[in-house]
Design a protein around this motif. Structure first.
Motif, PDB file in Angstrom:
ATOM      1  N   ASP A 172       0.827  -1.200   0.000  1.00 23.66           N
ATOM      2  CA  ASP A 172       0.000   0.000   0.000  1.00 23.66           C
ATOM      3  C   ASP A 172       0.871   1.263   0.000  1.00 23.66           C
ATOM      4  OD1 ASP A 172      -2.573   1.390   0.240  1.00 23.66           O
ATOM      5  OD2 ASP A 172      -1.852   1.919   2.246  1.00 23.66           O
ATOM      6  N   ARG A 173       1.900   1.269   0.825  1.00 24.65           N
ATOM      7  CA  ARG A 173       2.810   2.426   0.874  1.00 24.65           C
ATOM      8  C   ARG A 173       3.561   2.588  -0.438  1.00 24.65           C
ATOM      9  NH1 ARG A 173       3.493   3.979   6.414  1.00 24.65           N
ATOM     10  NH2 ARG A 173       1.372   3.751   7.176  1.00 24.65           N
ATOM     11  N   ALA A 174       3.950   1.481  -1.052  1.00 19.88           N
ATOM     12  CA  ALA A 174       4.652   1.552  -2.340  1.00 19.88           C
ATOM     13  C   ALA A 174       3.729   2.167  -3.396  1.00 19.88           C
ATOM     14  CB  ALA A 174       5.116   0.163  -2.772  1.00 19.88           C
ATOM     15  N   LEU A 175       2.462   1.750  -3.394  1.00 17.16           N
ATOM     16  CA  LEU A 175       1.503   2.318  -4.339  1.00 17.16           C
ATOM     17  C   LEU A 175       1.310   3.810  -4.102  1.00 17.16           C
ATOM     18  CD1 LEU A 175      -1.199  -0.508  -4.444  1.00 17.16           C
ATOM     19  CD2 LEU A 175       0.349   0.179  -6.289  1.00 17.16           C
ATOM     20  N   ARG A 176       1.232   4.220  -2.848  1.00 17.26           N
ATOM     21  CA  ARG A 176       1.073   5.641  -2.531  1.00 17.26           C
ATOM     22  C   ARG A 176       2.299   6.428  -2.976  1.00 17.26           C
ATOM     23  NH1 ARG A 176      -0.745   5.409   3.520  1.00 17.26           N
ATOM     24  NH2 ARG A 176       0.165   7.467   3.519  1.00 17.26           N
ATOM     25  N   ALA A 177       3.484   5.855  -2.804  1.00 17.99           N
ATOM     26  CA  ALA A 177       4.695   6.539  -3.263  1.00 17.99           C
ATOM     27  C   ALA A 177       4.681   6.685  -4.776  1.00 17.99           C
ATOM     28  CB  ALA A 177       5.945   5.785  -2.807  1.00 17.99           C
ATOM     29  N   ARG A 178       4.266   5.635  -5.485  1.00 20.70           N
ATOM     30  CA  ARG A 178       4.195   5.701  -6.956  1.00 20.70           C
ATOM     31  C   ARG A 178       3.173   6.740  -7.402  1.00 20.70           C
ATOM     32  NH1 ARG A 178       8.701   4.621  -8.366  1.00 20.70           N
ATOM     33  NH2 ARG A 178       7.938   4.792 -10.485  1.00 20.70           N
ATOM     34  N   GLU A 179       2.038   6.831  -6.686  1.00 17.93           N
ATOM     35  CA  GLU A 179       1.041   7.856  -7.010  1.00 17.93           C
ATOM     36  C   GLU A 179       1.626   9.248  -6.829  1.00 17.93           C
ATOM     37  OE1 GLU A 179      -2.356   7.051  -4.550  1.00 17.93           O
ATOM     38  OE2 GLU A 179      -2.840   5.207  -5.622  1.00 17.93           O
ATOM     39  N   SER A 180       2.426   9.416  -5.775  1.00 17.81           N
ATOM     40  CA  SER A 180       3.072  10.716  -5.555  1.00 17.81           C
ATOM     41  C   SER A 180       4.030  11.040  -6.694  1.00 17.81           C
ATOM     42  CB  SER A 180       3.814  10.723  -4.217  1.00 17.81           C
ATOM     43  OG  SER A 180       2.912  10.599  -3.152  1.00 17.81           O
ATOM     44  N   PHE A 181       4.797  10.047  -7.145  1.00 18.53           N
ATOM     45  CA  PHE A 181       5.672  10.241  -8.305  1.00 18.53           C
ATOM     46  C   PHE A 181       4.854  10.708  -9.508  1.00 18.53           C
ATOM     47  CE2 PHE A 181       8.963   7.284  -6.523  1.00 18.53           C
ATOM     48  CZ  PHE A 181      10.079   8.073  -6.761  1.00 18.53           C
ATOM     49  N   ARG A 182       3.769   9.999  -9.767  1.00 15.05           N
ATOM     50  CA  ARG A 182       2.950  10.292 -10.953  1.00 15.05           C
ATOM     51  C   ARG A 182       2.369  11.701 -10.881  1.00 15.05           C
ATOM     52  NH1 ARG A 182       2.219   6.204 -14.166  1.00 15.05           N
ATOM     53  NH2 ARG A 182       0.320   7.002 -15.110  1.00 15.05           N
ATOM     54  N   LYS A 183       1.888  12.101  -9.713  1.00 14.99           N
ATOM     55  CA  LYS A 183       1.342  13.451  -9.568  1.00 14.99           C
ATOM     56  C   LYS A 183       2.442  14.499  -9.722  1.00 14.99           C
ATOM     57  CE  LYS A 183      -2.476  12.260  -6.522  1.00 14.99           C
ATOM     58  NZ  LYS A 183      -2.975  12.323  -5.140  1.00 14.99           N
ATOM     59  N   LEU A 184       3.559  14.264  -9.077  1.00 18.16           N
ATOM     60  CA  LEU A 184       4.662  15.222  -9.123  1.00 18.16           C
ATOM     61  C   LEU A 184       5.167  15.430 -10.542  1.00 18.16           C
ATOM     62  CD1 LEU A 184       6.741  16.964  -7.553  1.00 18.16           C
ATOM     63  CD2 LEU A 184       8.152  14.922  -7.373  1.00 18.16           C
ATOM     64  N   LEU A 185       5.252  14.363 -11.299  1.00 18.46           N
ATOM     65  CA  LEU A 185       5.796  14.442 -12.653  1.00 18.46           C
ATOM     66  C   LEU A 185       4.722  14.682 -13.716  1.00 18.46           C
ATOM     67  CD1 LEU A 185       8.414  11.581 -12.328  1.00 18.46           C
ATOM     68  CD2 LEU A 185       8.785  14.038 -12.106  1.00 18.46           C
ATOM     69  N   GLY A 186       3.466  14.791 -13.277  1.00 18.65           N
ATOM     70  CA  GLY A 186       2.391  15.101 -14.212  1.00 18.65           C
ATOM     71  C   GLY A 186       2.001  13.957 -15.118  1.00 18.65           C
ATOM     72  N   LEU A 187       2.293  12.734 -14.692  1.00 19.57           N
ATOM     73  CA  LEU A 187       1.973  11.580 -15.528  1.00 19.57           C
ATOM     74  C   LEU A 187       0.487  11.250 -15.517  1.00 19.57           C
ATOM     75  CD1 LEU A 187       5.006   9.331 -14.567  1.00 19.57           C
ATOM     76  CD2 LEU A 187       4.729  10.754 -16.600  1.00 19.57           C
ATOM     77  N   ASP A 188      -0.230  11.768 -14.517  1.00 17.23           N
ATOM     78  CA  ASP A 188      -1.666  11.518 -14.427  1.00 17.23           C
ATOM     79  C   ASP A 188      -2.460  12.743 -14.854  1.00 17.23           C
ATOM     80  OD1 ASP A 188      -1.339   8.959 -13.537  1.00 17.23           O
ATOM     81  OD2 ASP A 188      -1.497   9.468 -11.420  1.00 17.23           O
ATOM     82  N   ALA A 189      -1.865  13.561 -15.714  1.00 17.94           N
ATOM     83  CA  ALA A 189      -2.551  14.776 -16.164  1.00 17.94           C
ATOM     84  C   ALA A 189      -3.853  14.411 -16.869  1.00 17.94           C
ATOM     85  CB  ALA A 189      -1.649  15.574 -17.104  1.00 17.94           C
TER      86      ALA A 189
END
Length: 185
Positions: A125-142
């Motif tokens: 769960d924590r790994a998934l949350r970290a990956r979500e943070s990466f995606r938001k930070l880098l704009g991959l989920d725009a």
């Protein structure tokens, strides 16, 4: 510094997309300077020989460019922090954890310690949350742009559709009558 065409500051890259030129970046910076001097977007557009919407975009590009250096440093710092956290989570995930209850290790019937899957699931769960943070930070989920066309349907359109349905029904009825009449004779 007037530039009659907005496309003069762009060139197409190998994939057909526009990429900015130095001249375009300088024009954008000039537009931002004018805006900082309290010029309206229309005045900037007139000065640069472009339309108002392109003047707005030029100022926005200049602001984005001005923030790119410090912004990139901040993004890099946050990426480094997220990578460190993600590595810690992976270490926890890859470690063997035994099930403990009331301070004692729990064993199976063969005498082997039972694995604690709850710790692994929480690490996932924590790994998934970290990956979500990466995606938001880098704009991959725009957000994805959607091109939609809306057509207004008027009362006349509805009446016309009804007339067409009635005409088709009459034509179908007449064809059936002709076919039925032709087989009787």
């Amino acid at each position: 510094m007037a530039d009659p065409t907005d496309d003069d500051h762009k060139l197409r890259d190998g994939r057909g997309r526009f990429s900015r030129t130095l001249q375009g970046a300088q024009r954008d910076a000039y537009a931002a300077q004018l805006r900082a001097q309290r010029w309206t977007y229309q005045q900037i557009a007139d000065e640069l020989g472009i339309d108002k919407s392109n003047a707005i975009m030029a100022v926005r590009r200049a602001i984005r460019d001005a923030c790119a250096g410090p912004g990139k440093e901040l993004v890099d710092l946050e990426v480094t922090r997220l990578e460190a956290m993600y590595d810690e989570v992976l270490d926890i995930l890859n470690a063997d954890h035994v099930l403990v209850s009331h301070g004692k290790v729990i064993y199976d019937q063969a005498g082997n310690p039972l694995p604690d899957y709850d710790i692994k699931l929480r690490a996932i769960d924590r790994a998934l949350r970290a990956r979500e943070s990466f995606r938001k930070l880098l704009g991959l989920d725009a957000a994805v742009k959607v091109d939609a066309t809306v057509h207004e349907v008027t009362q006349q359109d509805l009446e016309l559709q009804e007339m067409l349905r009635e005409a088709k029904a009459r034509t179908d009825l007449e064809e059936r009558q002709i076919l039925d009449g032709g087989t009787d004779g």
